[in-house]
Scaffold this active site. Structure first.
Site, PDB file in Angstrom:
ATOM      1  N   ASN A  10       0.857  -1.039  -0.166  1.00  0.00           N
ATOM      2  CA  ASN A  10      -0.060   0.070   0.095  1.00  0.00           C
ATOM      3  C   ASN A  10       0.794   1.305  -0.048  1.00  0.00           C
ATOM      4  OD1 ASN A  10      -1.795   2.185   0.457  1.00  0.00           O
ATOM      5  ND2 ASN A  10      -2.437   1.469   2.385  1.00  0.00           N
ATOM      6  N   TRP A  11       1.103   1.810  -1.089  1.00  0.00           N
ATOM      7  CA  TRP A  11       2.095   2.949  -1.197  1.00  0.00           C
ATOM      8  C   TRP A  11       1.334   4.344  -0.913  1.00  0.00           C
ATOM      9  CZ3 TRP A  11       4.265   2.795  -6.917  1.00  0.00           C
ATOM     10  CH2 TRP A  11       5.034   1.752  -7.238  1.00  0.00           C
ATOM     11  N   LYS A  12       0.140   4.196  -0.344  1.00  0.00           N
ATOM     12  CA  LYS A  12      -0.521   5.514  -0.054  1.00  0.00           C
ATOM     13  C   LYS A  12      -0.579   6.750  -0.815  1.00  0.00           C
ATOM     14  CE  LYS A  12      -0.371   3.557   4.663  1.00  0.00           C
ATOM     15  NZ  LYS A  12      -0.247   3.695   5.918  1.00  0.00           N
ATOM     16  N   HIS A  95      -9.618   1.132   4.612  1.00  0.00           N
ATOM     17  CA  HIS A  95      -8.356   1.385   5.505  1.00  0.00           C
ATOM     18  C   HIS A  95      -8.771   2.353   6.473  1.00  0.00           C
ATOM     19  CE1 HIS A  95      -4.551   2.677   6.240  1.00  0.00           C
ATOM     20  NE2 HIS A  95      -4.015   1.388   5.738  1.00  0.00           N
ATOM     21  N   GLU A 165      -5.954  -5.002  10.496  1.00  0.00           N
ATOM     22  CA  GLU A 165      -5.037  -4.096  10.702  1.00  0.00           C
ATOM     23  C   GLU A 165      -5.359  -3.242  11.806  1.00  0.00           C
ATOM     24  OE1 GLU A 165      -2.514  -2.781   6.843  1.00  0.00           O
ATOM     25  OE2 GLU A 165      -4.262  -1.381   7.089  1.00  0.00           O
ATOM     26  N   GLY A 171       1.655   2.485  10.595  1.00  0.00           N
ATOM     27  CA  GLY A 171       2.190   3.860  10.520  1.00  0.00           C
ATOM     28  C   GLY A 171       3.358   4.326  11.580  1.00  0.00           C
ATOM     29  N   SER A 213       3.051  -2.346  10.594  1.00  0.00           N
ATOM     30  CA  SER A 213       4.669  -2.188  10.801  1.00  0.00           C
ATOM     31  C   SER A 213       5.378  -3.564  10.293  1.00  0.00           C
ATOM     32  CB  SER A 213       4.796  -1.981  12.471  1.00  0.00           C
ATOM     33  OG  SER A 213       4.303  -0.520  12.806  1.00  0.00           O
ATOM     34  N   GLY A 234       2.690  -1.281   4.400  1.00  0.00           N
ATOM     35  CA  GLY A 234       2.781   0.066   4.129  1.00  0.00           C
ATOM     36  C   GLY A 234       4.180   0.825   3.971  1.00  0.00           C
TER      37      GLY A 234
HETATM   38  C1  PEP Z   1      -1.165   0.479   6.344  1.00  0.00           C
HETATM   39  O1  PEP Z   1      -1.326   1.624   6.720  1.00  0.00           O
HETATM   40  O2  PEP Z   1      -1.940  -0.438   5.804  1.00  0.00           O
HETATM   41  C2  PEP Z   1       0.118  -0.324   6.939  1.00  0.00           C
HETATM   42  C3  PEP Z   1       0.291  -1.492   7.160  1.00  0.00           C
HETATM   43  O3  PEP Z   1       1.111   0.707   7.246  1.00  0.00           O
HETATM   44  P1  PEP Z   1       2.443   0.305   7.798  1.00  0.00           P
HETATM   45  O4  PEP Z   1       3.047  -0.988   7.265  1.00  0.00           O
HETATM   46  O5  PEP Z   1       3.426   1.405   7.272  1.00  0.00           O
HETATM   47  O6  PEP Z   1       2.546   0.119   9.362  1.00  0.00           O
END
Ligand code: PEP
Length: 256
Positions: A10-12, A95, A165, A171, A213, A234
């Protein structure tokens, strides 16, 4: 035969330019071609989708959101049909960062309906904001599941993936990832709820992912002990080498 692990990037709202997106995607494609036992999905900002549509071996592209409207006067919205035409096979729905902007389970349910109508594969995100000591997060997750899946037809269940999640694990502000044991417990719970909605057999076939994470050091342990069949990544998906390491561990881990 069990499916391959599903590893979703997920590149956001990154990378900043099409040139950087192209470079990152080509690095990920190379890593994905080597990771034969994993199915990779890259979800870029929608603007980059069509330039990435000719995905490589073991790679598909997906969107990060979809409108529940099919056409008409909806400024800024992108329909499921448009995403499909741009090359998306998957779409992330619900999300926590979208829910934080006002998306309710009711909206999520309508988005799921719109996406399935166009035969996109839905990655439905659920997860509690905090893990209280009384176990109230279980009922929170149960309502997210039941309300988000309220309108889904049994025949469409084959195009549903659930991403667990926990918001507190996602994040830069996250203290840490969940433990594989914590995720294992939730994955059983999710399957139990799914079974009451769609029956045991169909519930067993739904892929459940863990997200929050994930990094190259914890990816394999979640896949081995977290009761999940894939990961939603992410931050660690914004560097091809780091994401490549996650793909490599997924490809080397047995999906039982
Ligand atoms: C996400 O926001 O879907 C996510 C998994 O973020 P991260 O891996 O950066 O915690």
């Amino acid at each position: 035969m069990m499916k391959k692990f599903l590893i979703v990037a997920n590149w956001k709202m990154s990378p900043e330019t099409p040139a950087r997106a192209k470079a990152l995607f080509s690095g990920i494609k190379k890593a994905a071609a080597r990771a034969k036992n994993a199915q990779t999905v890259v979800c870029p900002p929608a603007l980059y989708l069509s330039s990435m549509a000719t995905a490589g071996k073991n790679v598909a592209v997906g969107a990060q959101d979809v409108s529940y409207e099919s056409d008409g006067t909806h400024t800024g919205e992108i329909s499921a049909r448009m995403l499909k035409a741009a090359g998306a096979k998957y779409v992330i729905i619900g999300h926590s960062e979208r829910r934080a902007r006002g998306e309710t389970n009711g909206i999520v349910a309508k988005e799921i309906g719109a996406a399935l109508k166009e035969k996109l594969i839905v990655i439905l995100c659920i997860g509690e904001r905090e893990r209280d000591t009384h176990g109230e997060y279980f009922s929170f997750i149960e309502s997210q599941l039941r309300e988000s899946l309220a309108g889904i037809a049994k025949k469409d269940m084959g195009r549903l993936v659930i991403a667990y999640e926990p918001v507190w694990a996602i994040g830069e502000k996250a203290k840490e990832a969940d433990t594989p044991e914590g995720t294992f417990e939730i994955s059983l719970f999710i399957r139990k709820i799914l079974a009451t909605i769609i029956g045991k057999e169909k519930a067993f076939a739904v892929q459940i992912l863990y997200g929050g994470s994930v990094n190259p050091n914890n990816a394999a342990v979640f896949l081995k002990r977290g009761g999940v069949q894939g990961l939603l990544v992410g931050r660690a998906s914004l560097d091809a080498r780091t994401f490549g390491e996650i793909l490599k561990s997924a490809s080397m881990t047995k999906n039982i």
